[in-house]
Design an enzyme around this catalytic site. Sequence first.
Site, PDB file in Angstrom:
ATOM      1  N   PHE A 136       0.843  -1.185   0.000  1.00  0.00           N
ATOM      2  CA  PHE A 136       0.000   0.000   0.000  1.00  0.00           C
ATOM      3  C   PHE A 136       0.886   1.245   0.000  1.00  0.00           C
ATOM      4  CE2 PHE A 136      -2.875   3.220   1.755  1.00  0.00           C
ATOM      5  CZ  PHE A 136      -3.926   3.067   0.863  1.00  0.00           C
ATOM      6  N   LYS A 231     -11.867  -0.562   8.283  1.00  0.00           N
ATOM      7  CA  LYS A 231     -12.181  -1.549   7.243  1.00  0.00           C
ATOM      8  C   LYS A 231     -12.982  -2.684   7.870  1.00  0.00           C
ATOM      9  CE  LYS A 231      -8.257  -0.419   4.228  1.00  0.00           C
ATOM     10  NZ  LYS A 231      -7.666   0.719   4.959  1.00  0.00           N
ATOM     11  N   ARG A 390     -12.150  -4.531  -7.689  1.00  0.00           N
ATOM     12  CA  ARG A 390     -11.900  -5.118  -6.377  1.00  0.00           C
ATOM     13  C   ARG A 390     -13.199  -5.270  -5.600  1.00  0.00           C
ATOM     14  NH1 ARG A 390      -8.251  -2.576  -1.530  1.00  0.00           N
ATOM     15  NH2 ARG A 390      -9.989  -1.134  -1.529  1.00  0.00           N
TER      16      ARG A 390
END
Length: 431
Positions: A136, A231, A390
Amino acid sequence: MTPNPTQAITLHACQAIDTQHPLRDLRNQFTLPEGVIYLDGNSLGVLPKTAAARVATAVTEEWGRGLIRSWNSAGWFSLPQRLGNKIGQLVGVAPGEVVATDSTSINLFKVLSAALSIAAQDAPQRKRIVSERSNFPTDLYIAEALCKERGLTLDLVEPEDIASSLAADVAVLMLTHVNYRTGAMHDMAGVTAAAHAEGILCVWDLAHSAGAVPVDLTAAKADFAVGCGYKYLNGGPGAPAFVWVNPLHADRFWQPLAGWWGHAAPFQFTPDYQPAKGINRYMCGTQPVLSMTALECGLDSVLAAQALGGMAALRAKSLALTDLFIALVEQRCAGHGLGLATPREHAQRGSQVCLTRETGAYAIVQALIARGVIGDFRAGDGGRHKDILRFGLTPLYIGFEDVWHAVEHLRQVLDTAEWQRPEFNQQHAVT
């Protein structure tokens, strides 16, 4: 509990699995908009039903009436440790080893700085940080900045080259456990052992694994870890992150952001810094109480699975959902140029499915979002890494029927070339 992928998978079969599934009632913890199939929980988790009322109480009662007294009376002061202990149950560490605090980027700066200081003391000849090229970006940016500051080198490698890159001049191996673009998952214990065999410290980013896949930092003998609260932990946009340091390292160095919240006795107001013992020194400034309050509701929504088998049960459902998604795409969307970036092997897969396409990936995702199927897009690099569609499949609230309908919408978008409409080809700021 997955339909047979060698046969045509029916909506009825998916509905039947949902009806019988032991985790089906966990979905009732969340506010899910009508007509939306939400496959982006790997970017932002959904709203727990308890969160709005709990935050309202923190605002109107604890802040509004309790005022500053609530640091003691409402337990505000201990929120980082209390939430940290809940996170610790999901990442395999003992109570008192994790704190919820700051952002993933800030926490990474802290632990990577500490790891580099330890390496500089123990083996000053080690001048490199190794990471994955497709890690990331914020992780890479933090590492790049520290390398410039300390005169070190950041080497980026492909995943298959990690083992061969573990040389005697490497100080730290910094990896994200589950890759954000592909969903590929590293063998944390195996990679850590290989690094340690070469005298290298390991820093793990758990942003795409905490709350999604089983994690055991203690068993893996990891050195440092950070992770995200918004998340799979459902803590809300911009929720506080978390940080863990192996107790073997926690007291060896100050972390570089030596703020008053990480002081051994912050309310003695001494002019000199005296770091707290253990993980508490990895805090910095005053904690965001309202965000912490929302995060606790998210953590409780994940921990509700404990009575039903915990992370092992969530993992089993996650694998079944992702298996189903892959099988349905291959059955129903063949001939449309879709590739699979996510590993088929269970041990190498997180809780998402990532599809590739040479052209139109962004527009296809936008067309799906317009239909109420919310995934997201990640751009390729013009080379090895292609554009990604995704889809995060969070087992707490995604069902097998959701997967069937999502792929059916994808089939329709592709069959009709709906994605070619101009409005779906206008780039937004957030993809």
